[in-house]
Design a protein around this motif. Structure first.
Motif, PDB file in Angstrom:
ATOM      1  N   VAL A  42      15.178   3.325   9.611  1.00  0.00           N
ATOM      2  CA  VAL A  42      14.307   3.196   8.595  1.00  0.00           C
ATOM      3  C   VAL A  42      13.514   2.031   9.218  1.00  0.00           C
ATOM      4  N   VAL A  43      12.084   2.294   9.114  1.00  0.00           N
ATOM      5  CA  VAL A  43      10.991   1.112   9.325  1.00  0.00           C
ATOM      6  C   VAL A  43      10.095   0.867   8.030  1.00  0.00           C
ATOM      7  N   LEU A  44      10.481  -0.443   7.818  1.00  0.00           N
ATOM      8  CA  LEU A  44       9.515  -0.627   6.530  1.00  0.00           C
ATOM      9  C   LEU A  44       8.528  -1.637   7.048  1.00  0.00           C
ATOM     10  N   GLU A  45       7.271  -1.638   6.487  1.00  0.00           N
ATOM     11  CA  GLU A  45       6.193  -2.486   6.766  1.00  0.00           C
ATOM     12  C   GLU A  45       5.616  -2.834   5.543  1.00  0.00           C
ATOM     13  N   ALA A  46       4.920  -4.083   5.367  1.00  0.00           N
ATOM     14  CA  ALA A  46       4.140  -4.332   4.239  1.00  0.00           C
ATOM     15  C   ALA A  46       3.005  -5.333   5.025  1.00  0.00           C
ATOM     16  N   ASP A  47       1.814  -4.803   4.570  1.00  0.00           N
ATOM     17  CA  ASP A  47       0.547  -5.811   4.736  1.00  0.00           C
ATOM     18  C   ASP A  47       0.065  -6.300   3.750  1.00  0.00           C
ATOM     19  N   ILE A  48      -0.103  -7.602   3.339  1.00  0.00           N
ATOM     20  CA  ILE A  48      -0.655  -8.107   2.337  1.00  0.00           C
ATOM     21  C   ILE A  48      -1.597  -8.891   2.285  1.00  0.00           C
ATOM     22  N   TYR A  49      -2.574  -8.362   1.260  1.00  0.00           N
ATOM     23  CA  TYR A  49      -3.903  -9.091   1.288  1.00  0.00           C
ATOM     24  C   TYR A  49      -3.915  -9.920   0.212  1.00  0.00           C
ATOM     25  N   GLU A  50      -5.279 -10.497   0.113  1.00  0.00           N
ATOM     26  CA  GLU A  50      -5.408 -11.431  -1.200  1.00  0.00           C
ATOM     27  C   GLU A  50      -5.224 -10.793  -2.592  1.00  0.00           C
ATOM     28  N   ASN A  51      -5.771  -9.477  -2.514  1.00  0.00           N
ATOM     29  CA  ASN A  51      -5.885  -9.025  -3.791  1.00  0.00           C
ATOM     30  C   ASN A  51      -5.113  -7.480  -3.740  1.00  0.00           C
ATOM     31  N   ARG A  52      -4.310  -7.253  -2.810  1.00  0.00           N
ATOM     32  CA  ARG A  52      -3.908  -5.703  -2.790  1.00  0.00           C
ATOM     33  C   ARG A  52      -2.730  -5.983  -1.594  1.00  0.00           C
ATOM     34  N   ARG A  53      -1.990  -4.914  -1.347  1.00  0.00           N
ATOM     35  CA  ARG A  53      -0.980  -4.790  -0.527  1.00  0.00           C
ATOM     36  C   ARG A  53      -0.726  -3.346   0.067  1.00  0.00           C
ATOM     37  N   GLU A  54      -0.083  -3.005   1.051  1.00  0.00           N
ATOM     38  CA  GLU A  54       0.155  -1.653   1.656  1.00  0.00           C
ATOM     39  C   GLU A  54       1.248  -1.637   2.212  1.00  0.00           C
ATOM     40  N   ILE A  55       2.305  -0.949   1.670  1.00  0.00           N
ATOM     41  CA  ILE A  55       3.881  -0.852   2.055  1.00  0.00           C
ATOM     42  C   ILE A  55       3.858   0.635   2.569  1.00  0.00           C
ATOM     43  N   ALA A  69      10.923 -12.905   3.677  1.00  0.00           N
ATOM     44  CA  ALA A  69      10.364 -11.726   4.223  1.00  0.00           C
ATOM     45  C   ALA A  69      11.214 -10.448   4.513  1.00  0.00           C
ATOM     46  N   VAL A  70      12.544 -11.003   4.494  1.00  0.00           N
ATOM     47  CA  VAL A  70      13.770  -9.667   4.534  1.00  0.00           C
ATOM     48  C   VAL A  70      13.703  -9.065   2.861  1.00  0.00           C
ATOM     49  N   PHE A  71      13.867 -10.093   2.051  1.00  0.00           N
ATOM     50  CA  PHE A  71      14.127  -9.912   0.695  1.00  0.00           C
ATOM     51  C   PHE A  71      12.584  -9.092   0.049  1.00  0.00           C
ATOM     52  N   TYR A  72      11.519  -9.384   0.822  1.00  0.00           N
ATOM     53  CA  TYR A  72      10.237  -8.775   0.087  1.00  0.00           C
ATOM     54  C   TYR A  72      10.336  -7.375   0.612  1.00  0.00           C
ATOM     55  N   LEU A  73      10.876  -7.114   1.730  1.00  0.00           N
ATOM     56  CA  LEU A  73      10.823  -5.759   2.293  1.00  0.00           C
ATOM     57  C   LEU A  73      11.867  -4.878   1.728  1.00  0.00           C
ATOM     58  N   CYS A  74      12.790  -5.562   0.962  1.00  0.00           N
ATOM     59  CA  CYS A  74      13.893  -4.690   0.471  1.00  0.00           C
ATOM     60  C   CYS A  74      13.312  -4.411  -1.117  1.00  0.00           C
ATOM     61  N   THR A  75      12.671  -5.214  -1.620  1.00  0.00           N
ATOM     62  CA  THR A  75      12.509  -5.191  -3.304  1.00  0.00           C
ATOM     63  C   THR A  75      11.030  -4.970  -3.350  1.00  0.00           C
ATOM     64  N   GLY A  76       9.924  -5.347  -2.369  1.00  0.00           N
ATOM     65  CA  GLY A  76       8.506  -5.385  -2.769  1.00  0.00           C
ATOM     66  C   GLY A  76       8.163  -6.515  -3.691  1.00  0.00           C
ATOM     67  N   SER A  77       9.106  -7.566  -3.934  1.00  0.00           N
ATOM     68  CA  SER A  77       8.858  -8.836  -4.576  1.00  0.00           C
ATOM     69  C   SER A  77       9.418 -10.018  -3.735  1.00  0.00           C
ATOM     70  N   SER A  78       9.063 -11.217  -4.419  1.00  0.00           N
ATOM     71  CA  SER A  78       9.478 -12.366  -3.859  1.00  0.00           C
ATOM     72  C   SER A  78      10.093 -13.110  -5.008  1.00  0.00           C
ATOM     73  N   LEU A  79      10.956 -14.089  -4.666  1.00  0.00           N
ATOM     74  CA  LEU A  79      11.688 -14.764  -5.765  1.00  0.00           C
ATOM     75  C   LEU A  79      11.033 -16.327  -6.078  1.00  0.00           C
ATOM     76  N   ARG A  80      10.246 -16.419  -5.250  1.00  0.00           N
ATOM     77  CA  ARG A  80       9.646 -17.768  -5.016  1.00  0.00           C
ATOM     78  C   ARG A  80       8.311 -17.977  -5.397  1.00  0.00           C
ATOM     79  N   ILE A  81       7.495 -16.935  -5.429  1.00  0.00           N
ATOM     80  CA  ILE A  81       5.868 -17.156  -5.558  1.00  0.00           C
ATOM     81  C   ILE A  81       5.493 -16.351  -7.113  1.00  0.00           C
ATOM     82  N   ARG A  82       4.191 -16.717  -7.711  1.00  0.00           N
ATOM     83  CA  ARG A  82       3.795 -15.806  -8.684  1.00  0.00           C
ATOM     84  C   ARG A  82       2.614 -14.853  -8.011  1.00  0.00           C
ATOM     85  N   HIS A  83       1.986 -15.308  -7.083  1.00  0.00           N
ATOM     86  CA  HIS A  83       0.682 -14.672  -6.321  1.00  0.00           C
ATOM     87  C   HIS A  83       1.107 -14.244  -5.052  1.00  0.00           C
ATOM     88  N   GLU A  84       0.740 -12.971  -4.613  1.00  0.00           N
ATOM     89  CA  GLU A  84       1.329 -12.589  -3.309  1.00  0.00           C
ATOM     90  C   GLU A  84       0.373 -13.165  -2.084  1.00  0.00           C
TER      91      GLU A  84
END
Length: 361
Positions: free
Chosen positions: A81-94, A42-57
Protein backbone atom coordinates in the motif's frame (compact mmCIF):
# COMPACT_ATOMS: atom_id res chain seq x y z
CA UNK A 1 2.10 -4.12 8.87
CA UNK A 2 5.59 -2.89 7.99
CA UNK A 3 6.72 0.43 6.54
CA UNK A 4 9.44 -0.16 3.97
CA UNK A 5 10.13 3.37 2.73
CA UNK A 6 9.30 6.91 3.81
CA UNK A 7 10.05 10.12 1.94
CA UNK A 8 9.66 13.64 3.32
CA UNK A 9 9.71 16.75 1.15
CA UNK A 10 9.48 20.18 2.81
CA UNK A 11 7.95 18.54 5.87
CA UNK A 12 8.87 20.33 9.11
CA UNK A 13 12.68 20.79 8.99
CA UNK A 14 13.21 18.21 6.22
CA UNK A 15 13.97 19.50 2.74
CA UNK A 16 14.12 16.17 0.95
CA UNK A 17 14.97 12.89 2.70
CA UNK A 18 14.25 9.21 2.12
CA UNK A 19 14.20 6.59 4.86
CA UNK A 20 14.50 2.83 4.51
CA UNK A 21 13.06 0.92 7.46
CA UNK A 22 13.51 -2.71 8.48
CA UNK A 23 10.97 -5.08 10.01
CA UNK A 24 12.30 -4.77 13.57
CA UNK A 25 13.54 -1.83 15.64
CA UNK A 26 14.48 1.30 13.69
CA UNK A 27 16.34 3.86 15.77
CA UNK A 28 16.36 7.54 14.83
CA UNK A 29 19.09 9.09 16.92
CA UNK A 30 20.92 12.38 17.22
CA UNK A 31 20.97 15.52 19.32
CA UNK A 32 17.78 17.24 20.40
CA UNK A 33 15.82 19.41 17.92
CA UNK A 34 17.31 17.74 14.81
CA UNK A 35 14.08 16.28 13.40
CA UNK A 36 13.76 12.79 14.91
CA UNK A 37 10.25 13.41 16.25
CA UNK A 38 9.27 15.10 12.98
CA UNK A 39 9.95 11.86 11.12
CA UNK A 40 7.91 9.86 13.64
CA UNK A 41 5.12 12.42 13.35
CA UNK A 42 5.04 11.98 9.56
CA UNK A 43 4.47 8.23 9.94
CA UNK A 44 1.61 8.79 12.38
CA UNK A 45 0.08 11.41 10.09
CA UNK A 46 -0.05 8.99 7.18
CA UNK A 47 -1.71 6.40 9.42
CA UNK A 48 -4.38 8.63 10.94
CA UNK A 49 -4.58 11.84 8.91
CA UNK A 50 -3.79 13.87 12.01
CA UNK A 51 -0.89 15.00 14.17
CA UNK A 52 -0.68 14.84 17.94
CA UNK A 53 1.51 17.94 18.06
CA UNK A 54 -0.15 20.76 16.12
CA UNK A 55 -3.45 22.61 15.76
CA UNK A 56 -2.99 23.95 12.23
CA UNK A 57 -1.63 21.78 9.42
CA UNK A 58 0.28 24.68 7.88
CA UNK A 59 2.73 24.21 10.78
CA UNK A 60 3.84 20.99 9.08
CA UNK A 61 5.17 22.88 6.04
CA UNK A 62 8.85 23.76 6.00
CA UNK A 63 9.42 27.46 6.55
CA UNK A 64 9.34 29.45 3.32
CA UNK A 65 7.67 26.66 1.32
CA UNK A 66 4.12 26.33 0.02
CA UNK A 67 3.56 22.58 0.30
CA UNK A 68 4.80 19.61 2.33
CA UNK A 69 4.75 16.11 0.83
CA UNK A 70 4.88 12.79 2.70
CA UNK A 71 4.97 9.38 1.03
CA UNK A 72 5.22 5.90 2.54
CA UNK A 73 5.32 2.44 1.06
CA UNK A 74 4.09 -0.25 3.43
CA UNK A 75 3.58 -4.00 3.28
CA UNK A 76 0.52 -5.60 4.81
CA UNK A 77 -0.94 -9.09 4.61
CA UNK A 78 -3.05 -7.81 1.70
CA UNK A 79 -0.04 -6.57 -0.28
CA UNK A 80 1.72 -3.27 -0.86
CA UNK A 81 0.00 0.00 0.00
CA UNK A 82 1.31 3.45 -0.92
CA UNK A 83 0.10 6.39 1.17
CA UNK A 84 0.73 10.01 0.15
CA UNK A 85 -0.20 13.38 1.62
CA UNK A 86 0.32 16.81 0.07
CA UNK A 87 -0.26 19.49 2.69
CA UNK A 88 -0.93 23.11 1.76
CA UNK A 89 -1.69 26.09 3.97
CA UNK A 90 -5.47 25.77 3.67
CA UNK A 91 -6.03 22.30 2.24
CA UNK A 92 -4.53 18.87 1.75
CA UNK A 93 -4.70 15.99 -0.69
CA UNK A 94 -4.36 12.41 0.50
CA UNK A 95 -3.94 9.44 -1.84
CA UNK A 96 -4.05 5.69 -1.26
CA UNK A 97 -2.35 3.69 -4.02
CA UNK A 98 -2.55 6.76 -6.24
CA UNK A 99 -6.28 7.31 -5.70
CA UNK A 100 -7.34 10.56 -4.08
CA UNK A 101 -9.61 10.05 -1.08
CA UNK A 102 -12.40 12.48 -0.32
CA UNK A 103 -12.97 11.47 3.32
CA UNK A 104 -10.44 11.15 6.11
CA UNK A 105 -12.20 7.97 7.25
CA UNK A 106 -11.05 6.25 4.04
CA UNK A 107 -7.42 6.64 5.12
CA UNK A 108 -7.88 4.81 8.41
CA UNK A 109 -6.97 1.15 8.55
CA UNK A 110 -4.61 1.19 5.57
CA UNK A 111 -1.62 1.47 7.92
CA UNK A 112 -2.12 1.33 11.69
CA UNK A 113 0.18 2.83 14.28
CA UNK A 114 0.48 3.33 18.02
CA UNK A 115 2.33 6.44 19.15
CA UNK A 116 3.90 6.93 22.58
CA UNK A 117 5.89 9.92 23.79
CA UNK A 118 6.39 11.64 27.16
CA UNK A 119 3.41 13.81 26.21
CA UNK A 120 1.18 10.75 26.52
CA UNK A 121 1.42 11.11 30.31
CA UNK A 122 -1.58 13.38 29.80
CA UNK A 123 -3.60 10.18 29.45
CA UNK A 124 -3.24 9.69 33.19
CA UNK A 125 -2.69 13.19 34.53
CA UNK A 126 -5.10 15.38 32.57
CA UNK A 127 -8.86 15.58 32.20
CA UNK A 128 -11.32 13.37 30.30
CA UNK A 129 -10.57 15.02 26.93
CA UNK A 130 -7.21 13.20 26.72
CA UNK A 131 -8.68 9.78 27.46
CA UNK A 132 -11.50 10.30 24.96
CA UNK A 133 -8.90 11.35 22.36
CA UNK A 134 -7.03 8.12 23.03
CA UNK A 135 -10.19 6.05 22.60
CA UNK A 136 -11.29 7.90 19.47
CA UNK A 137 -7.94 7.61 17.68
CA UNK A 138 -7.44 3.98 18.57
CA UNK A 139 -10.92 2.69 17.80
CA UNK A 140 -11.17 4.70 14.58
CA UNK A 141 -8.12 2.94 13.14
CA UNK A 142 -9.83 -0.44 13.39
CA UNK A 143 -13.47 0.57 12.87
CA UNK A 144 -14.66 2.87 10.11
CA UNK A 145 -18.22 2.61 11.43
CA UNK A 146 -17.02 4.09 14.72
CA UNK A 147 -15.17 6.91 12.96
CA UNK A 148 -18.21 7.70 10.79
CA UNK A 149 -20.55 7.69 13.80
CA UNK A 150 -18.16 9.94 15.71
CA UNK A 151 -17.97 12.48 12.88
CA UNK A 152 -21.75 12.57 12.50
CA UNK A 153 -22.31 12.72 16.25
CA UNK A 154 -19.98 15.72 16.57
CA UNK A 155 -21.70 17.51 13.70
CA UNK A 156 -25.15 17.03 15.23
CA UNK A 157 -23.79 17.98 18.66
CA UNK A 158 -22.57 21.30 17.25
CA UNK A 159 -26.01 21.96 15.77
CA UNK A 160 -27.73 21.08 19.05
CA UNK A 161 -25.38 23.37 20.98
CA UNK A 162 -26.09 26.21 18.57
CA UNK A 163 -29.81 25.68 19.14
CA UNK A 164 -29.35 25.80 22.92
CA UNK A 165 -27.92 29.31 22.58
CA UNK A 166 -31.14 30.55 20.97
CA UNK A 167 -33.06 32.89 23.29
CA UNK A 168 -36.43 31.66 22.09
CA UNK A 169 -37.05 28.99 24.75
CA UNK A 170 -40.24 27.68 23.15
CA UNK A 171 -38.45 27.14 19.83
CA UNK A 172 -35.60 25.36 21.61
CA UNK A 173 -37.91 23.01 23.50
CA UNK A 174 -39.89 22.26 20.35
CA UNK A 175 -36.80 21.50 18.25
CA UNK A 176 -34.55 19.63 20.72
CA UNK A 177 -36.29 16.21 20.34
CA UNK A 178 -35.50 16.24 16.62
CA UNK A 179 -31.77 16.57 17.28
CA UNK A 180 -31.91 14.19 20.24
CA UNK A 181 -33.16 11.27 18.14
CA UNK A 182 -30.24 11.61 15.74
CA UNK A 183 -27.72 12.27 18.49
CA UNK A 184 -28.79 9.19 20.46
CA UNK A 185 -28.56 6.95 17.38
CA UNK A 186 -24.92 7.80 16.68
CA UNK A 187 -24.07 7.94 20.39
CA UNK A 188 -25.22 4.34 20.72
CA UNK A 189 -22.69 3.21 18.09
CA UNK A 190 -19.91 5.16 19.84
CA UNK A 191 -20.71 3.83 23.30
CA UNK A 192 -21.01 0.22 22.11
CA UNK A 193 -17.64 0.32 20.35
CA UNK A 194 -15.99 1.96 23.35
CA UNK A 195 -17.38 -0.71 25.65
CA UNK A 196 -16.07 -3.50 23.43
CA UNK A 197 -12.67 -1.81 23.17
CA UNK A 198 -12.37 -1.30 26.93
CA UNK A 199 -13.32 -4.92 27.62
CA UNK A 200 -10.22 -5.86 25.60
CA UNK A 201 -8.00 -3.02 26.83
CA UNK A 202 -8.43 -3.52 30.57
CA UNK A 203 -7.00 -7.05 30.97
CA UNK A 204 -4.28 -6.44 28.37
CA UNK A 205 -3.16 -3.22 30.09
CA UNK A 206 -3.20 -4.99 33.44
CA UNK A 207 -1.00 -7.75 31.99
CA UNK A 208 1.45 -5.28 30.39
CA UNK A 209 1.71 -3.27 33.60
CA UNK A 210 2.37 -6.36 35.68
CA UNK A 211 5.16 -7.30 33.26
CA UNK A 212 6.81 -3.87 33.33
CA UNK A 213 6.63 -3.60 37.15
CA UNK A 214 7.42 -7.25 37.95
CA UNK A 215 3.98 -7.52 39.55
CA UNK A 216 4.68 -4.76 42.07
CA UNK A 217 1.53 -2.84 41.10
CA UNK A 218 -1.89 -3.67 39.73
CA UNK A 219 -3.45 -1.46 37.05
CA UNK A 220 -7.20 -1.49 36.43
CA UNK A 221 -9.71 0.51 34.39
CA UNK A 222 -13.36 1.32 34.85
CA UNK A 223 -16.02 3.41 33.15
CA UNK A 224 -18.06 6.03 34.95
CA UNK A 225 -21.36 5.01 33.35
CA UNK A 226 -23.15 1.85 32.32
CA UNK A 227 -25.44 2.61 29.40
CA UNK A 228 -26.42 -0.99 28.75
CA UNK A 229 -25.19 -3.41 26.12
CA UNK A 230 -27.34 -3.15 23.00
CA UNK A 231 -27.50 -0.04 20.86
CA UNK A 232 -31.26 0.14 21.52
CA UNK A 233 -30.70 0.22 25.30
CA UNK A 234 -27.94 2.82 24.97
CA UNK A 235 -29.99 5.11 22.73
CA UNK A 236 -33.07 4.85 24.99
CA UNK A 237 -31.07 5.71 28.10
CA UNK A 238 -29.36 8.65 26.44
CA UNK A 239 -32.68 10.00 25.17
CA UNK A 240 -33.96 10.02 28.76
CA UNK A 241 -30.82 11.72 30.01
CA UNK A 242 -30.99 14.37 27.31
CA UNK A 243 -34.62 15.12 28.14
CA UNK A 244 -33.92 15.30 31.87
CA UNK A 245 -31.09 17.76 31.21
CA UNK A 246 -33.13 20.22 29.10
CA UNK A 247 -33.31 22.90 31.77
CA UNK A 248 -29.60 22.66 32.59
CA UNK A 249 -28.55 22.53 28.94
CA UNK A 250 -30.61 25.62 28.06
CA UNK A 251 -29.23 27.50 31.04
CA UNK A 252 -25.61 26.61 30.20
CA UNK A 253 -25.95 26.77 26.41
CA UNK A 254 -24.39 23.38 25.64
CA UNK A 255 -25.12 19.64 25.84
CA UNK A 256 -24.10 18.25 29.23
CA UNK A 257 -24.69 14.51 28.72
CA UNK A 258 -23.48 12.00 26.15
CA UNK A 259 -20.29 10.20 25.10
CA UNK A 260 -18.56 13.55 24.48
CA UNK A 261 -18.59 13.96 28.28
CA UNK A 262 -17.72 10.40 29.31
CA UNK A 263 -14.47 9.31 30.93
CA UNK A 264 -12.54 6.19 31.91
CA UNK A 265 -10.91 5.91 35.32
CA UNK A 266 -7.43 4.46 35.76
CA UNK A 267 -6.42 2.87 39.07
CA UNK A 268 -3.12 1.68 40.55
CA UNK A 269 -3.56 -0.77 43.42
CA UNK A 270 -7.15 0.39 43.80
CA UNK A 271 -6.39 4.11 44.07
CA UNK A 272 -7.15 6.47 41.19
CA UNK A 273 -3.87 7.24 39.43
CA UNK A 274 -4.77 10.81 38.57
CA UNK A 275 -3.56 13.08 41.32
CA UNK A 276 -1.56 10.56 43.33
CA UNK A 277 0.70 8.58 40.97
CA UNK A 278 4.37 9.57 40.76
CA UNK A 279 5.98 10.50 37.43
CA UNK A 280 7.44 7.02 37.16
CA UNK A 281 4.13 5.33 37.95
CA UNK A 282 2.29 7.59 35.52
CA UNK A 283 4.77 6.87 32.75
CA UNK A 284 4.55 3.11 33.26
CA UNK A 285 0.74 3.16 33.39
CA UNK A 286 0.51 5.17 30.16
CA UNK A 287 3.01 2.88 28.44
CA UNK A 288 1.00 -0.14 29.57
CA UNK A 289 -2.11 1.28 27.91
CA UNK A 290 -0.17 1.76 24.67
CA UNK A 291 1.27 -1.77 24.72
CA UNK A 292 -2.26 -3.07 25.30
CA UNK A 293 -3.39 -1.01 22.32
CA UNK A 294 -0.79 -2.80 20.17
CA UNK A 295 -2.21 -6.17 21.19
CA UNK A 296 -5.76 -5.07 20.39
CA UNK A 297 -4.72 -3.98 16.92
CA UNK A 298 -3.12 -7.36 16.36
CA UNK A 299 -6.31 -9.13 17.39
CA UNK A 300 -8.76 -6.96 15.47
CA UNK A 301 -6.82 -6.41 12.25
CA UNK A 302 -4.82 -9.63 12.18
CA UNK A 303 -1.44 -7.88 12.09
CA UNK A 304 0.66 -5.69 14.35
CA UNK A 305 0.66 -1.91 14.00
CA UNK A 306 3.79 0.19 13.63
CA UNK A 307 4.86 1.14 17.15
CA UNK A 308 6.32 4.64 17.48
CA UNK A 309 8.30 5.31 20.67
CA UNK A 310 9.36 8.94 20.76
CA UNK A 311 12.02 9.79 23.38
CA UNK A 312 10.69 7.14 25.76
CA UNK A 313 13.82 5.23 26.76
CA UNK A 314 15.47 8.14 28.54
CA UNK A 315 12.43 8.36 30.81
CA UNK A 316 12.64 4.73 31.98
CA UNK A 317 15.02 3.08 34.41
CA UNK A 318 17.33 0.30 33.22
CA UNK A 319 15.11 -2.72 34.08
CA UNK A 320 12.07 -1.20 32.36
CA UNK A 321 14.08 -0.26 29.27
CA UNK A 322 15.15 -3.88 28.89
CA UNK A 323 11.61 -5.13 29.50
CA UNK A 324 10.25 -2.73 26.91
CA UNK A 325 12.80 -3.84 24.32
CA UNK A 326 11.83 -7.43 25.00
CA UNK A 327 8.13 -6.56 24.68
CA UNK A 328 8.52 -4.94 21.25
CA UNK A 329 10.43 -7.93 19.87
CA UNK A 330 8.68 -9.04 16.71
CA UNK A 331 7.11 -5.63 16.02
CA UNK A 332 8.22 -2.95 13.64
CA UNK A 333 9.20 -0.15 15.97
CA UNK A 334 10.37 3.39 15.19
CA UNK A 335 12.25 4.59 18.25
CA UNK A 336 13.80 8.02 18.75
CA UNK A 337 16.59 8.79 21.21
CA UNK A 338 19.69 10.93 21.60
CA UNK A 339 22.26 8.17 22.25
CA UNK A 340 21.45 4.81 20.69
CA UNK A 341 24.20 2.89 22.47
CA UNK A 342 22.91 3.92 25.91
CA UNK A 343 19.42 2.50 25.46
CA UNK A 344 19.68 -0.51 23.16
CA UNK A 345 21.96 -2.87 25.14
CA UNK A 346 23.11 -4.85 22.12
CA UNK A 347 19.67 -5.15 20.53
CA UNK A 348 19.98 -5.56 16.76
CA UNK A 349 18.55 -2.45 15.15
CA UNK A 350 18.51 -0.32 12.02
CA UNK A 351 20.21 2.89 13.17
CA UNK A 352 19.55 6.18 11.36
CA UNK A 353 21.37 9.26 12.53
CA UNK A 354 19.56 12.57 12.07
CA UNK A 355 21.26 15.97 12.00
CA UNK A 356 19.49 19.21 11.08
CA UNK A 357 16.77 17.44 9.13
CA UNK A 358 19.17 15.20 7.21
CA UNK A 359 20.25 11.58 7.40
CA UNK A 360 23.97 11.42 8.14
CA UNK A 361 26.10 8.36 7.62
Amino acid sequence: MVIKKLSLHNFRNYEDERFAFTDGVNVLFGKNAQGKTNCAEAVFYLCTGSSLRIRHEKQLIRRGQECACIRAEAQSRYGTVVLEADIYENRREIRVNGNKIARAVDLLGNMNSVFFSPGELRLIQDGPDERRRFLNLSISQTSRSYCTALLRYNKILDQRNNLLKNRDASLVLETLPVWDEQLARYAAVIVRHRGEFLSLLSPLAQEAHAYLTDGAETLSLSTEKDYGTSEEEIAARLLRELENAYERDIRLGYTTVGPHRDDIRIFLDGAEAKGFASQGQTRTAALSLKLAEVEIFKRLSGEAPVLILDDVMSELDLPRRKKLLSKVNGLQCILTCTHAERVLYGTETNKIRIQAGKIVL
